[in-house]
Design a protein around this motif. Structure first.
Motif, PDB file in Angstrom:
ATOM      1  N   VAL A   1       4.156   5.567  -5.574  1.00  0.00           N
ATOM      2  CA  VAL A   1       4.151   5.615  -7.035  1.00  0.00           C
ATOM      3  C   VAL A   1       3.131   6.624  -7.536  1.00  0.00           C
ATOM      4  O   VAL A   1       3.408   7.431  -8.438  1.00  0.00           O
ATOM      5  CB  VAL A   1       3.871   4.216  -7.606  1.00  0.00           C
ATOM      6  CG1 VAL A   1       3.616   4.292  -9.111  1.00  0.00           C
ATOM      7  CG2 VAL A   1       5.037   3.281  -7.320  1.00  0.00           C
ATOM      8  N   TRP A   2       1.935   6.615  -6.969  1.00  0.00           N
ATOM      9  CA  TRP A   2       0.908   7.576  -7.378  1.00  0.00           C
ATOM     10  C   TRP A   2       1.336   9.006  -7.066  1.00  0.00           C
ATOM     11  O   TRP A   2       1.093   9.925  -7.868  1.00  0.00           O
ATOM     12  CB  TRP A   2      -0.416   7.253  -6.701  1.00  0.00           C
ATOM     13  CG  TRP A   2      -1.160   6.124  -7.341  1.00  0.00           C
ATOM     14  CD1 TRP A   2      -1.345   4.873  -6.864  1.00  0.00           C
ATOM     15  CD2 TRP A   2      -1.829   6.162  -8.601  1.00  0.00           C
ATOM     16  NE1 TRP A   2      -2.068   4.101  -7.728  1.00  0.00           N
ATOM     17  CE2 TRP A   2      -2.394   4.874  -8.820  1.00  0.00           C
ATOM     18  CE3 TRP A   2      -2.019   7.133  -9.575  1.00  0.00           C
ATOM     19  CZ2 TRP A   2      -3.118   4.564  -9.965  1.00  0.00           C
ATOM     20  CZ3 TRP A   2      -2.744   6.822 -10.723  1.00  0.00           C
ATOM     21  CH2 TRP A   2      -3.282   5.560 -10.907  1.00  0.00           C
ATOM     22  N   ALA A   3       1.988   9.204  -5.925  1.00  0.00           N
ATOM     23  CA  ALA A   3       2.451  10.555  -5.567  1.00  0.00           C
ATOM     24  C   ALA A   3       3.519  11.043  -6.542  1.00  0.00           C
ATOM     25  O   ALA A   3       3.490  12.196  -6.997  1.00  0.00           O
ATOM     26  CB  ALA A   3       2.984  10.562  -4.131  1.00  0.00           C
TER      27      ALA A   3
ATOM     28  N   ARG B   1       2.425   1.658  -3.473  1.00  0.00           N
ATOM     29  CA  ARG B   1       1.455   2.169  -4.436  1.00  0.00           C
ATOM     30  C   ARG B   1       1.191   3.652  -4.220  1.00  0.00           C
ATOM     31  O   ARG B   1       1.098   4.429  -5.182  1.00  0.00           O
ATOM     32  CB  ARG B   1       0.160   1.379  -4.331  1.00  0.00           C
ATOM     33  CG  ARG B   1       0.259  -0.072  -4.828  1.00  0.00           C
ATOM     34  CD  ARG B   1      -1.004  -0.839  -4.528  1.00  0.00           C
ATOM     35  NE  ARG B   1      -0.901  -2.236  -4.954  1.00  0.00           N
ATOM     36  CZ  ARG B   1      -1.785  -3.163  -4.658  1.00  0.00           C
ATOM     37  NH1 ARG B   1      -2.868  -2.834  -3.925  1.00  0.00           N
ATOM     38  NH2 ARG B   1      -1.616  -4.413  -5.071  1.00  0.00           N
ATOM     39  N   ALA B   2       1.076   4.041  -2.948  1.00  0.00           N
ATOM     40  CA  ALA B   2       0.855   5.460  -2.651  1.00  0.00           C
ATOM     41  C   ALA B   2       2.035   6.300  -3.116  1.00  0.00           C
ATOM     42  O   ALA B   2       1.869   7.407  -3.664  1.00  0.00           O
ATOM     43  CB  ALA B   2       0.606   5.645  -1.157  1.00  0.00           C
TER      44      ALA B   2
ATOM     45  N   ALA C   1       3.973   9.986  -9.618  1.00  0.00           N
ATOM     46  CA  ALA C   1       3.327  10.204 -10.914  1.00  0.00           C
ATOM     47  C   ALA C   1       2.581  11.534 -10.939  1.00  0.00           C
ATOM     48  O   ALA C   1       2.628  12.268 -11.938  1.00  0.00           O
ATOM     49  CB  ALA C   1       2.373   9.043 -11.215  1.00  0.00           C
ATOM     50  N   PHE C   2       1.934  11.872  -9.827  1.00  0.00           N
ATOM     51  CA  PHE C   2       1.220  13.154  -9.750  1.00  0.00           C
ATOM     52  C   PHE C   2       2.191  14.321  -9.812  1.00  0.00           C
ATOM     53  O   PHE C   2       1.947  15.315 -10.516  1.00  0.00           O
ATOM     54  CB  PHE C   2       0.403  13.208  -8.452  1.00  0.00           C
ATOM     55  CG  PHE C   2      -0.327  14.503  -8.250  1.00  0.00           C
ATOM     56  CD1 PHE C   2      -1.479  14.790  -8.962  1.00  0.00           C
ATOM     57  CD2 PHE C   2       0.154  15.445  -7.345  1.00  0.00           C
ATOM     58  CE1 PHE C   2      -2.142  15.989  -8.788  1.00  0.00           C
ATOM     59  CE2 PHE C   2      -0.501  16.647  -7.160  1.00  0.00           C
ATOM     60  CZ  PHE C   2      -1.660  16.922  -7.886  1.00  0.00           C
TER      61      PHE C   2
ATOM     62  N   GLN D   1       0.831  -1.203   0.000  1.00  0.00           N
ATOM     63  CA  GLN D   1       0.000   0.000   0.000  1.00  0.00           C
ATOM     64  C   GLN D   1       0.866   1.254   0.000  1.00  0.00           C
ATOM     65  O   GLN D   1       0.586   2.212  -0.731  1.00  0.00           O
ATOM     66  CB  GLN D   1      -0.931  -0.014   1.213  1.00  0.00           C
ATOM     67  CG  GLN D   1      -2.003  -1.104   1.158  1.00  0.00           C
ATOM     68  CD  GLN D   1      -2.827  -1.167   2.428  1.00  0.00           C
ATOM     69  OE1 GLN D   1      -2.473  -0.536   3.432  1.00  0.00           O
ATOM     70  NE2 GLN D   1      -3.933  -1.927   2.397  1.00  0.00           N
TER      71      GLN D   1
END
Length: 499
Positions: free
Chosen positions: A50-52, A47-48, A54-55, A44
């Motif tokens: 990676v999303w951060a 994933r968080a 990417a943002f 988790q």
């Protein structure tokens, strides 16, 4: 009597008895559950993250790419022809463009600037081209440089989006700069152009004296720089900053030289008396360097020297070469020019003390300065840094008894240094054992002093990651070694060539 298929009393008690579980198995089960929970939480978090990232990347692309493009499109639609000027720059006379030149598809303008501290600045999306710095072929008595600016274009409307003017800029250190500025709108119109700036430095009547320029500054991104026929010009301080364009020099001589570019090579011959810095990114540095030590020495006892000018310590002549991706090659010559300051009896106006004081000290009364060339001594420092490219450094002429400090480091490629025959000092290679090599060419050179000494190589320490030793003339073990050479390569080969 128990009927067939009916559980006996013993069996009933067995069903009601609690199930006994091994304690070790229970503990292992709990550990497995905790481990699975930790793995789930790590996934988790990953994933968080990676999303951060990417943002953040999307925001960066939006701010750096999309917003400027939209702003440029908006200004292009509005046809905004206002040219911004840097706040610290004052404008003077602007270009009076003449009729077409360059085979009929361009315009030109001419300026005259002072050579004490020439300054060249460019800014804007249309400010791109090349600048040539050369020496005038005609002898003149004026200390002015002629600057010719030619612009090659497809549409004369291009000139409405640019401003070319004489400029002045105050400096907190050094003399104020006077020169030429090329400014354009920050957005991208449909018109294109190419500037060619030619700076002709004056040639004075006395050709034996070099032209002295206190400070030459060029802050012109997207401009190629070329210095040619300026070997008899001495730049006390020269600073060139550009990008995406090469910097080339046939022969350049100065005290402090600082050149920076990106994604384009730096090539040529550079001679300095105090320091030089050549910085590049994603391209090569291929230069011939001349480091000249102009030091001062006293020829009389210290008690006779004026306290305000006793030279107890002096810095070395420094060279810094830095790039990230590309070949870094340098062929280096070292020399020493000694300025000896002595005393002689003579004019009392040059006396540094009273007659009685000088008599007690046995000091003469007049200072005499004499420049002499010597083949011994000198203090030099060379640093060469690369990342994904190789380093190759070799030496030509070098003085006897000089002190050399050399640090050459790269990460993902090879480093090779050929030290001169006159070098005496410590050497060290930091690389994995299979990728270290010493090339022994010492037998091809005789003692440079003519005393018939042998060239001796010491290996003091050898390990998995580094090797250390010394190179000297003669077999004296009490010799003080001031020089050192360091080669470093994390994932490449380190080669030391000894002469």
């Amino acid at each position: 009597m128990t009927k067939p298929g009916q559980p006996s009393g013993l069996d009933k008690h067995a069903e009601l008895a609690p199930v006994m579980v091994d304690g070790d198995k229970l503990e292992r089960g709990r550990e497995n559950i905790n481990l699975e929970g930790k793995v789930t939480r790590r996934r988790q978090y990953f994933r968080a993250l990676v999303w951060a990232l990417a943002f953040i990347a999307l925001v960066h692309v939006f701010v750096k790419r999309i917003v400027p493009l939209l702003h440029s499109r908006l200004q292009q639609y509005q046809d905004n022809r206002e040219v911004p000027i840097p706040a610290d720059v004052s404008l003077g006379q602007c270009a009076n463009w003449t009729q077409p030149v360059l085979n009929g598809d361009g315009y030109s303008a001419e300026f005259s600037i002072d050579t004490r501290a020439p300054l060249f600045i460019s800014q804007g999306s249309l400010s791109t081209g090349e600048i040539f710095v050369t020496r005038s072929k005609k002898v003149t008595s004026s200390n002015k440089a002629k600057v010719n600016i030619a612009v090659k274009l497809d549409d004369p409307t291009f000139l409405e989006y640019v401003r070319v003017c004489k400029i002045s800029k105050f400096r907190h250190e050094g003399p104020p700069g006077y020169g030429i500025g090329i400014f354009s709108v920050p957005w991208h119109p449909r018109q294109n152009g190419w500037f060619t700036v030619t700076v002709e430095l004056p040639r004075m009547a006395n050709v034996e004296d070099p032209l002295n320029i206190l400070e030459f500054t060029s802050q012109m991104p997207s401009f190629q720089h070329m210095f040619r026929n300026v070997e008899d010009v001495y730049f006390h301080r020269l600073s060139v900053s550009t990008s995406d364009r090469p910097v080339l020099a046939q022969s350049l001589f100065g005290m402090h030289v600082d050149i920076t570019t990106s994604q384009a090579p730096i090539r040529g011959a550079f001679n300095v008396t105090e320091s030089i810095c050549l910085a590049n990114s994603d391209s090569q540095i291929d230069v011939n360097l001349g480091l000249h030590d102009f030091s001062t020495s006293w020829t009389t006892p210290t008690s006779c020297n004026p306290a305000r000018i006793v030279p107890n310590w002096r810095p070395p002549v420094r060279a810094l070469l830095r790039t990230n991706n590309g070949l870094l090659r340098a062929s280096v010559n070292l020399s020493r020019m000694a300025r000896s300051i002595g005393f002689r009896n003579g004019d009392k106006r040059a006396n540094n003390g009273s007659d009685s004081d000088n008599a007690l000290l046995g000091c003469p009364k007049t200072i005499e300065i004499l420049d002499t060339t010597t083949t011994t001594g000198g203090l030099f420092s060379i640093s060469a840094f690369n990342n994904r490219g190789s380093i190759d450094i070799n030496f030509g002429e070098t003085p006897l008894n000089h002190t050399l400090h050399l640090d050459a480091a790269t990460s993902f490629d090879d480093v090779k240094v050929a030290i001169p025959p006159t070098f005496e000092g410590i050497w060290m290679m930091k690389a994995l054992h299979p990728f270290r090599e010493i090339v022994d060419n010492m037998g091809s050179y005789k003692d440079p002093t003519g005393d018939g000494r042998d060239r001796v190589l010491w290996v003091d320490r050898e390990g998995l990651f580094e090797q250390e030793g010394a190179a000297v003339w003669g077999r004296r073990m009490d010799k003080v070694l001031k020089g050192w050479v360091l080669l470093r390569s994390k994932f490449g080969r380190a080669t030391l060539v000894l002469y």
